[in-house]
Design a protein around this motif. Structure first.
Motif, short mmCIF file in Angstrom:
data_model
loop_
_atom_site.label_atom_id
_atom_site.label_comp_id
_atom_site.label_asym_id
_atom_site.label_seq_id
_atom_site.Cartn_x
_atom_site.Cartn_y
_atom_site.Cartn_z
N LYS A 1 9.69 0.43 -4.94
CA LYS A 1 9.58 -1.03 -5.02
C LYS A 1 9.14 -1.59 -3.67
N VAL A 2 8.41 -2.71 -3.72
CA VAL A 2 8.12 -3.47 -2.52
C VAL A 2 9.40 -4.24 -2.18
N SER A 3 9.89 -4.06 -0.96
CA SER A 3 11.12 -4.75 -0.55
C SER A 3 11.18 -4.80 0.96
N ASP A 4 11.59 -5.94 1.51
CA ASP A 4 11.85 -6.10 2.93
C ASP A 4 13.29 -5.64 3.15
N LEU A 5 13.45 -4.43 3.65
CA LEU A 5 14.76 -3.77 3.74
C LEU A 5 15.46 -3.81 2.39
N PHE A 6 16.62 -4.49 2.29
CA PHE A 6 17.43 -4.45 1.06
C PHE A 6 17.16 -5.60 0.10
N ASN B 1 0.84 -1.21 0.00
CA ASN B 1 0.00 0.00 0.00
C ASN B 1 0.87 1.25 0.00
N ALA B 2 1.98 1.22 0.74
CA ALA B 2 2.89 2.36 0.81
C ALA B 2 3.54 2.61 -0.55
N VAL B 3 3.98 1.55 -1.20
CA VAL B 3 4.65 1.69 -2.50
C VAL B 3 3.71 2.31 -3.53
N GLU B 4 2.47 1.84 -3.56
CA GLU B 4 1.49 2.38 -4.50
C GLU B 4 1.19 3.85 -4.19
N LEU B 5 1.06 4.18 -2.90
CA LEU B 5 0.79 5.56 -2.49
C LEU B 5 1.98 6.46 -2.85
N ALA B 6 3.20 6.00 -2.60
CA ALA B 6 4.39 6.79 -2.92
C ALA B 6 4.46 7.07 -4.42
#
Length: 191
Positions: A86-91, A66-71
């Protein structure tokens, strides 16, 4: 629609809304013209979009789709094109080296249950996400690069400074703001 630092920012109930910690980071981070920047835990994208005003290229990542789409929407809304999300868990999905790396870290103890919780909850002790970030960040930092990590005094600032040192980086608190029962700090680390 709120405006922060001259940028119009759409909000979403499933994405962390910019607050005191975001503003402290926005007012502390320094980006030089032409640098490459990475915003970990980008949320609404505000920090990434602010860095894009000077940086050559900015990558914003977040574990919350949701954050990636909003950004992405916020980048389009403000006509900023030198930023990617991009959707990513940290790096996990990050490649290359960056001159500036920012992370407004989750630091409350507990387990994330809703997407918004990933912005707030940092593991059983509240430090697990911070500790993973510190261990991995040197691999993505350019020779002259700087890391800006936001955290709370309730999660052990001295431990963070020591972990950066153990990871081969020198670190210091460069900004501090008292909010309610805690201090929000920005720790800057470099080689």
């Amino acid at each position: 629609m709120p405006t922060y630092y001259g940028l119009q920012i759409l909000l979403d109930e499933n994405v962390y809304e910019p607050a005191e910690d975001t503003f402290l980071l926005a007012e502390t981070v320094e980006v030089r013209p032409g640098e490459r920047a990475l915003d970990v835990g980008t949320g609404t994208g505000l920090i990434a979009l602010l860095m894009a005003k000077k940086a050559r290229y900015v990558l914003g990542v977040d574990i919350n789709p949701n954050a990636v789409e909003l950004a992405r929407k916020n980048a389009r809304l403000n006509g900023i094109k030198n930023v990617e999300f991009k959707v990513s868990d940290l790096f996990e999905r990050v490649e290359g080296k960056f001159d500036v790396i920012t992370f407004n870290a989750p630091y409350l103890p507990g387990r994330p249950e809703e997407p918004i919780d990933f912005a707030l909850v940092g593991g059983e002790r509240g430090r697990e996400v911070i500790d993973r970030f510190i261990a991995e960040v040197p691999d993505y930092l350019s020779a002259e690069g700087r890391v800006y990590l936001v955290q709370s005094s309730i999660t052990g600032i001295e431990e963070t400074l020591k972990r950066f040192e153990d990871a081969g980086l020198s670190a210091e608190v460069v900004a501090r703001k008292h909010v309610f029962f805690e201090d929000i700090v920005v720790v800057q680390a470099r080689r």
